[in-house]
Design an enzyme around this catalytic site. Structure first.
Site, PDB file in Angstrom:
ATOM      1  N   LYS A 219      69.490  18.290  69.643  1.00  0.00           N
ATOM      2  CA  LYS A 219      70.525  18.566  69.356  1.00  0.00           C
ATOM      3  C   LYS A 219      70.381  17.519  69.928  1.00  0.00           C
ATOM      4  CE  LYS A 219      73.496  18.372  73.010  1.00  0.00           C
ATOM      5  NZ  LYS A 219      74.782  17.602  72.468  1.00  0.00           N
ATOM      6  N   GLU A 293      64.474   9.012  80.272  1.00  0.00           N
ATOM      7  CA  GLU A 293      65.717   7.853  79.454  1.00  0.00           C
ATOM      8  C   GLU A 293      66.551   7.739  79.942  1.00  0.00           C
ATOM      9  OE1 GLU A 293      66.699   4.245  77.562  1.00  0.00           O
ATOM     10  OE2 GLU A 293      66.021   4.993  75.680  1.00  0.00           O
ATOM     11  N   CYS A 327      71.755   0.980  76.706  1.00  0.00           N
ATOM     12  CA  CYS A 327      71.480   1.796  77.768  1.00  0.00           C
ATOM     13  C   CYS A 327      70.115   0.693  78.474  1.00  0.00           C
ATOM     14  CB  CYS A 327      69.937   2.511  77.665  1.00  0.00           C
ATOM     15  SG  CYS A 327      69.087   2.586  75.928  1.00  0.00           S
ATOM     16  N   GLU A 424      76.927   1.239  85.363  1.00  0.00           N
ATOM     17  CA  GLU A 424      76.281   1.241  84.078  1.00  0.00           C
ATOM     18  C   GLU A 424      78.116   1.530  83.216  1.00  0.00           C
ATOM     19  OE1 GLU A 424      74.985   4.197  81.529  1.00  0.00           O
ATOM     20  OE2 GLU A 424      73.128   2.496  80.445  1.00  0.00           O
TER      21      GLU A 424
HETATM   22  P1  NDP Z   1      75.756  12.687  78.123  1.00  0.00           P
HETATM   23  O1  NDP Z   1      74.178  11.717  78.830  1.00  0.00           O
HETATM   24  O2  NDP Z   1      76.257  13.583  78.851  1.00  0.00           O
HETATM   25  O3  NDP Z   1      75.179  12.806  77.346  1.00  0.00           O
HETATM   26  C1  NDP Z   1      73.832  12.801  76.328  1.00  0.00           C
HETATM   27  C2  NDP Z   1      73.118  13.955  75.925  1.00  0.00           C
HETATM   28  O4  NDP Z   1      72.709  15.490  76.655  1.00  0.00           O
HETATM   29  C3  NDP Z   1      74.016  15.205  75.655  1.00  0.00           C
HETATM   30  O5  NDP Z   1      74.089  15.597  73.398  1.00  0.00           O
HETATM   31  C4  NDP Z   1      75.385  15.779  75.879  1.00  0.00           C
HETATM   32  O6  NDP Z   1      76.025  16.622  74.717  1.00  0.00           O
HETATM   33  C5  NDP Z   1      73.928  16.583  76.419  1.00  0.00           C
HETATM   34  N1  NDP Z   1      74.642  16.999  77.669  1.00  0.00           N
HETATM   35  C6  NDP Z   1      75.042  16.965  78.723  1.00  0.00           C
HETATM   36  N2  NDP Z   1      75.756  17.368  79.756  1.00  0.00           N
HETATM   37  C7  NDP Z   1      73.559  17.569  79.207  1.00  0.00           C
HETATM   38  C8  NDP Z   1      73.790  19.266  80.832  1.00  0.00           C
HETATM   39  N3  NDP Z   1      73.806  19.713  80.963  1.00  0.00           N
HETATM   40  N4  NDP Z   1      72.464  19.698  80.067  1.00  0.00           N
HETATM   41  C9  NDP Z   1      71.668  18.964  78.647  1.00  0.00           C
HETATM   42  N5  NDP Z   1      72.064  18.209  77.665  1.00  0.00           N
HETATM   43  C10 NDP Z   1      73.798  18.014  78.597  1.00  0.00           C
HETATM   44  O7  NDP Z   1      75.943  10.804  78.429  1.00  0.00           O
HETATM   45  P2  NDP Z   1      77.565  10.719  77.867  1.00  0.00           P
HETATM   46  O8  NDP Z   1      77.719  11.130  76.557  1.00  0.00           O
HETATM   47  O9  NDP Z   1      78.583  12.028  78.418  1.00  0.00           O
HETATM   48  O10 NDP Z   1      77.926   9.787  78.204  1.00  0.00           O
HETATM   49  C11 NDP Z   1      78.311   9.156  80.091  1.00  0.00           C
HETATM   50  C12 NDP Z   1      77.599   7.838  80.115  1.00  0.00           C
HETATM   51  O11 NDP Z   1      76.333   8.200  80.169  1.00  0.00           O
HETATM   52  C13 NDP Z   1      78.132   7.051  79.662  1.00  0.00           C
HETATM   53  O12 NDP Z   1      79.188   6.827  79.737  1.00  0.00           O
HETATM   54  C14 NDP Z   1      77.233   6.140  79.765  1.00  0.00           C
HETATM   55  O13 NDP Z   1      77.138   5.227  80.706  1.00  0.00           O
HETATM   56  C15 NDP Z   1      75.877   7.298  80.121  1.00  0.00           C
HETATM   57  N6  NDP Z   1      75.078   7.017  78.685  1.00  0.00           N
HETATM   58  C16 NDP Z   1      74.040   6.260  78.682  1.00  0.00           C
HETATM   59  C17 NDP Z   1      73.026   6.450  77.561  1.00  0.00           C
HETATM   60  C18 NDP Z   1      72.003   6.173  77.539  1.00  0.00           C
HETATM   61  O14 NDP Z   1      71.062   5.829  76.662  1.00  0.00           O
HETATM   62  N7  NDP Z   1      71.718   5.080  79.040  1.00  0.00           N
HETATM   63  C19 NDP Z   1      74.029   6.578  76.718  1.00  0.00           C
HETATM   64  C20 NDP Z   1      75.008   7.747  76.405  1.00  0.00           C
HETATM   65  C21 NDP Z   1      75.467   7.180  77.729  1.00  0.00           C
HETATM   66  P3  NDP Z   1      76.999  15.948  74.841  1.00  0.00           P
HETATM   67  O15 NDP Z   1      77.101  15.031  73.262  1.00  0.00           O
HETATM   68  O16 NDP Z   1      77.595  18.106  74.030  1.00  0.00           O
HETATM   69  O17 NDP Z   1      77.644  16.272  75.794  1.00  0.00           O
END
Ligand code: NDP
Length: 516
Positions: A219, A293, A327, A424
């Site tokens: 996904k 991760e 990250c 973060e």
């Molecule tokens: P998320 O952790 O929400 O998103 C990462 C993935 O998880 C996306 O594919 C998202 O789908 C999916 N997802 C969201 N909710 C669920 C759930 N309940 N169950 C399973 N999968 C889910 O990150 P965000 O995109 O919302 O970003 C928010 C914050 O997270 C950022 O501001 C940043 O600080 C942090 N972040 C950290 C990352 C890292 O690599 N450390 C990467 C991305 C974000 P969808 O896109 O459809 O919501």
């Protein structure tokens, strides 16, 4: 470089609620006849002709392009222009179930029965196709995610291909990877990835899974589904057996439906710590294997014997690469007190040369923030930094009129208790803290719930080894930062998650080891 003129440069007003303080003339204001001569880079846009963006994309299930079970779609937006790029099928829990069944069937009927050598042929083919279509992938990735073309072209796409090359090499050598043991695939892997490195995170997840004999349902993030859907086309082109790779875009709850599906044997997630916790809960009580991760708040530590000019490049790369949406970004600079002033001076000079703007321009260093909500999050945290008393610096640079852009930002006078030092931010925002002794540096670096990465800048090898042993971070870079290689494991401690991706460790996460 063009536009030689002699008018006095004007300082553009900052946007996004931020106020600029211009303390340094940008380096691009060269001097001639005693007068400032502003010059700038001519536009160098990469052509978008190489990529054909369809009006509508389906889900990729069982090798076919299918509509969502309820017919719903969503728009994916170019964050640099705020214009929709395409409509994408919005997967449902029923679609996830269909995809898991397709992956199970492909696992039983074909993929797990192929020899490692045969699997490797497919992976090599995918790697070659990624290289052949690299410009197409780079342009699409920059348009969908906002990252500068020079990063998608020179980092994301080549590294994604490199992961397929690397794991293709392991597919027929599992006996050597795990001597004395028999490595069996786990089955169906559910993979949920974020928006900051859409294609690269796909490669980190899919390449080792397939090499070890698993099939996958992936996904992508809702703001960046397009490179994953172009990858579906690569799977077709490579003649990958239907169902070995399935790609189902959809909202977060559909990601949860995927990881909780009883047909799944392994879950791999990259994203925020908050969602990582929910995934942990969703998997708890089952016998699914799990790797997480998650986020980070890395310390980039600069000692007084470090070569400062090189350190400045490493600091800039550490926090402004990919708009800081990384990250493992070096978002906390720990500078030894005796060199903090010259270091900040050099850093401000360097910041004035960073070009923010059109992600498709080959000269752009910092592109667009991935989404409006991410821009709002960054803006809110920067406002909190100022309200808590930290001193903000932003270089004077024009921001495009449209799109989600944020100036590279530097905070000094930061206390460990400030939100900008703890949370973060996931944006181009650096918080500077100071230390006097190596012990204090270790104490401050480890004073975070995260433990993903860290950097050390010093002239002494012995000091690097001394520090590395004491840092609670999965990856520690020495005299460099944000360097990635498929052969090298990557992952965190504490709230940054567990499990490793990359290298043989990454392969380990996709096998069950049995005695001979
Ligand atoms: P998320 O952790 O929400 O998103 C990462 C993935 O998880 C996306 O594919 C998202 O789908 C999916 N997802 C969201 N909710 C669920 C759930 N309940 N169950 C399973 N999968 C889910 O990150 P965000 O995109 O919302 O970003 C928010 C914050 O997270 C950022 O501001 C940043 O600080 C942090 N972040 C950290 C990352 C890292 O690599 N450390 C990467 C991305 C974000 P969808 O896109 O459809 O919501």
């Amino acid at each position: 470089m063009t536009a030689m003129a002699t008018k006095t440069p004007t300082v553009p007003a900052a946007t996004n609620g931020a106020v600029s303080r211009v303390e340094h003339a940008p380096a691009r204001w060269g001097l001639g006849d005693g007068a400032a001569i502003p010059w700038d880079y001519a536009p160098a846009p990469e052509s978008r002709e190489i990529v054909t963006i369809k009006e509508q994309y389906g889900l990729f299930i069982g090798g076919k392009d299918v509509a969502a079970s309820d017919g719903q779609t969503f728009a994916t937006v170019n964050p640099a222009t705020e214009e929709p790029l395409a409509q994408v099928a919005r997967g449902t829990a029923a679609d996830m179930d269909k995809a898991v069944r397709a992956a199970r069937s492909a696992f039983r009927r074909t993929w797990s029965r192929l020899s490692g050598k045969e699997r490797a042929k497919y992976l090599f083919r995918i790697a070659r196709l990624l290289q052949e279509r690299s410009r197409e992938f780079a342009v699409l990735e920059s348009m969908d995610s906002g990252k500068p073309i020079k990063e998608s072209r020179d980092v994301d796409v080549p590294l994604a291909a490199a992961h397929f090359w690397y794991y293709a090499g392991w597919a027929d050598k599992l006996d050597y990877a795990f001597p004395g043991r028999v490595a069996r695939p786990l089955g169906v892997a559910a993979q949920v990835i974020p928006w900051n490195f859409p294609l690269l995170m796909l490669a980190w997840k899919i390449a080792p899974a397939l090499a070890a004999g698993n099939t996958v349902v992936l996904k992508p993030a809702s703001t960046t589904p397009l490179s994953a859907l172009l990858f579906a086309d690569v799977c077709r082109q490579a003649d990958l057996p239907p169902g070995v790779v399935n790609i189902v875009p959809g909202p977060g709850e559909v990601g949860m439906a995927l990881i909780s599906n009883p047909g799944v044997d392994k879950v791999a997630f990259t994203g925020s710590t908050e969602i990582g916790r929910k995934i942990f809960q969703g998997v708890a009580g089952s016998d699914k294997a799990l790797t997480l991760e998650l986020g980070g708040k890395a310390a980039n530590i600069v000692f007084d014997d470090a070569p400062l000019d090189q350190a400045v490049e490493g600091i800039v790369n550490g926090i402004y690469f990919n708009q800081g949406e990384v990250c493992c970004a070096g978002s906390r600079l720990l500078a030894q007190e005796s060199i903090v002033e010259p270091l900040i001076e050099k850093l401000k000079d360097r910041l004035s040369t960073i070009r923010v703007g059109d992600p498709l321009d080959k000269n752009t260093d910092v592109g667009a923030i991935n989404s409006r909500s991410q821009l709002e999050k960054i803006t809110e945290l920067v406002a909190a930094g100022r309200a808590e008393g930290a001193e903000m610096y932003q270089p004077a640079c024009d921001l495009p009129d449209r799109g989600y852009f944020f100036r590279p930002t530097l905070f000094t006078n930061v206390a460990q208790s400030h939100r900008i030092a703890r949370e973060e931010i996931f944006g181009p925002v650096l918080s500077v803290l100071t230390f006097r002794t190596p012990e204090e540096a270790v104490e401050k670096a480890n004073n975070t719930p995260y433990g993903l990465s860290a950097g050390i800048w010093t002239d002494k090898g012995s000091r690097i080894l001394h520090m590395v042993r004491r840092m609670k971070a999965g990856v520690v870079w020495a005299n460099t930062f944000n360097r990635f290689d498929p052969t090298s494991p990557f992952g965190g401690y504490k709230e940054s998650g567990f499990g490793r991706e990359g290298g043989m460790h990454g392969l380990h996460a996709y096998v069950r080891l049995e005695d001979r």
